[in-house]
Design a protein around this motif. Structure first.
Motif, mmCIF file in Angstrom:
data_model
loop_
_atom_site.group_PDB
_atom_site.id
_atom_site.type_symbol
_atom_site.label_atom_id
_atom_site.label_comp_id
_atom_site.label_asym_id
_atom_site.label_seq_id
_atom_site.Cartn_x
_atom_site.Cartn_y
_atom_site.Cartn_z
ATOM 1 N N GLN A 69 0.835 -1.191 0.000
ATOM 2 C CA GLN A 69 0.000 0.000 0.000
ATOM 3 C C GLN A 69 0.872 1.244 0.000
ATOM 4 N N GLY A 70 0.617 2.122 -0.955
ATOM 5 C CA GLY A 70 1.399 3.344 -1.089
ATOM 6 C C GLY A 70 2.537 3.229 -2.075
ATOM 7 N N LEU A 71 2.955 1.989 -2.402
ATOM 8 C CA LEU A 71 4.050 1.781 -3.348
ATOM 9 C C LEU A 71 3.602 1.083 -4.615
ATOM 10 N N GLY A 72 2.555 0.266 -4.522
ATOM 11 C CA GLY A 72 2.129 -0.511 -5.675
ATOM 12 C C GLY A 72 2.759 -1.883 -5.654
ATOM 13 N N ASN A 73 2.910 -2.479 -6.829
ATOM 14 C CA ASN A 73 3.452 -3.825 -6.931
ATOM 15 C C ASN A 73 4.978 -3.808 -6.896
ATOM 16 N N ILE A 74 5.543 -4.675 -6.063
ATOM 17 C CA ILE A 74 6.987 -4.834 -5.974
ATOM 18 C C ILE A 74 7.307 -6.325 -5.934
ATOM 19 N N PHE A 75 8.583 -6.655 -6.111
ATOM 20 C CA PHE A 75 9.020 -8.037 -5.986
ATOM 21 C C PHE A 75 9.514 -8.274 -4.563
ATOM 22 N N ALA A 76 9.080 -9.378 -3.970
ATOM 23 C CA ALA A 76 9.494 -9.710 -2.615
ATOM 24 C C ALA A 76 9.563 -11.222 -2.479
ATOM 25 N N TYR A 77 10.307 -11.668 -1.490
ATOM 26 C CA TYR A 77 10.418 -13.091 -1.192
ATOM 27 C C TYR A 77 9.571 -13.389 0.038
#
Length: 294
Positions: free
Chosen positions: A93-101
């Motif tokens: 929330q606030g950043l959008g879609n990101i890559f994470a593990y």
């Protein structure tokens, strides 16, 4: 008598005549792995891996997207179990879609949640290099007794300040970080989001709880950024953390607050992932909610 104005003009001309172009050869820093890993109580871990960018690098969405590290092998272990984290697209929330593990929760017994009092080891294999870090979710620490608000007048408007009463146990060496959420906005940290018990050890004390801010925004009005509005539903997220996590975020807060101040002391942000930048931190989380009445 000499004309004072002519003396000033002559001095300026002499200074201009002595100007010399100076070229500074800034060394390019080696690209490093950046780790942002957290493991909260009663939640699954999340680890974000990126490559570092140069201080003077041009940054745009494409460059930020390209900085994510893919195909890394990431595991989290406690004293008896190990879970493998898989790369996924996560909406923040606030950043959008990101890559994470994150762990694969669809497979039975393949994942476990954070538990206060446990120690967790993060292992990363990325870019043919290995990294390891250990954090603890504290078993005990500060206790939030209550929160309340008071109305204040600022900028010809009525706003509210939030306060919290906290009790510290008699054992020295407790550390915490807090966040606030306004209505359905994301949780954000304030300009000074950490505290320890060096001064308040074994006492009950009150703190001023500043509203969290979006640090990527420019032209933040510091007179009102820490305040809430009438009608806000505020969620206070208070986290007991270990010393390494506290030291990392305290340095980040100090660096952000002193940015552009020529009189501030230089500071080195010390992470707890040897060979990389960033941190792996455990959080014992407590929530409190309050409505600022209109």
């Amino acid at each position: 008598m000499r004309n004072p104005l002519m003396i000033i003009v002559a001095a300026v001309v002499c200074l201009l005549a002595c100007e010399k172009d100076i070229s500074v050869n800034l060394q390019q820093q080696e690209e490093m792995l950046v780790v942002e890993g957290k493991f909260e109580s009663n939640r699954y871990p999340q680890v974000i891996l990126t490559h570092s960018l140069g201080y003077f690098s041009h940054i745009d969405p494409a460059i930020l997207l390209a900085s994510f590290v893919h195909k890394a092998v990431v595991t989290v272990s406690d004293s008896t179990r190990t879970m493998t984290l898989r790369e996924a697209v996560v909406n923040v929330q606030g950043l959008g879609n990101i890559f994470a593990y994150i762990p694969d929760t669809s497979i039975p017994f393949a994942a476990f949640k954070g538990k206060p009092g446990n120690k967790y080891t993060l292992r990363i294999n990325a870019d043919n290099k290995s990294y390891e870090s250990v954090t603890t979710i504290p078993q005990t620490g500060f206790q939030v007794d209550s929160i309340w608000w008071k109305l204040v007048r600022v900028d010809d408007s009525i706003r509210a300040r939030l306060y919290a009463r906290i009790t510290d146990p008699p054992e020295l060496g407790n550390y915490a970080r807090y966040f606030t959420r306004r209505n359905s906005d994301p949780f954000l940290s304030s300009l000074n989001s950490t505290l320890d018990d060096q001064v308040v050890n074994g006492t009950t004390f009150e703190i001023l709880v500043d509203a969290g801010i979006e640090r990527n925004k420019r032209n933040i009005n510091l007179d009102t950024a820490s305040l809430f509005n009438k009608g806000d539903t505020v969620t206070f997220k208070f986290c007991n953390i270990d010393k390494a996590t506290f030291s990392f975020w305290r340095a980040i807060d100090f660096a952000y607050n002193s940015n552009g101040n020529p009189f501030s002391s230089p500071i080195k942000v010390q992470g707890n992932v040897p060979g990389a930048l960033g941190y792996w931190g455990g959080y014992q989380v407590t929530y409190r909610r309050i409505i600022v009445k209109k």
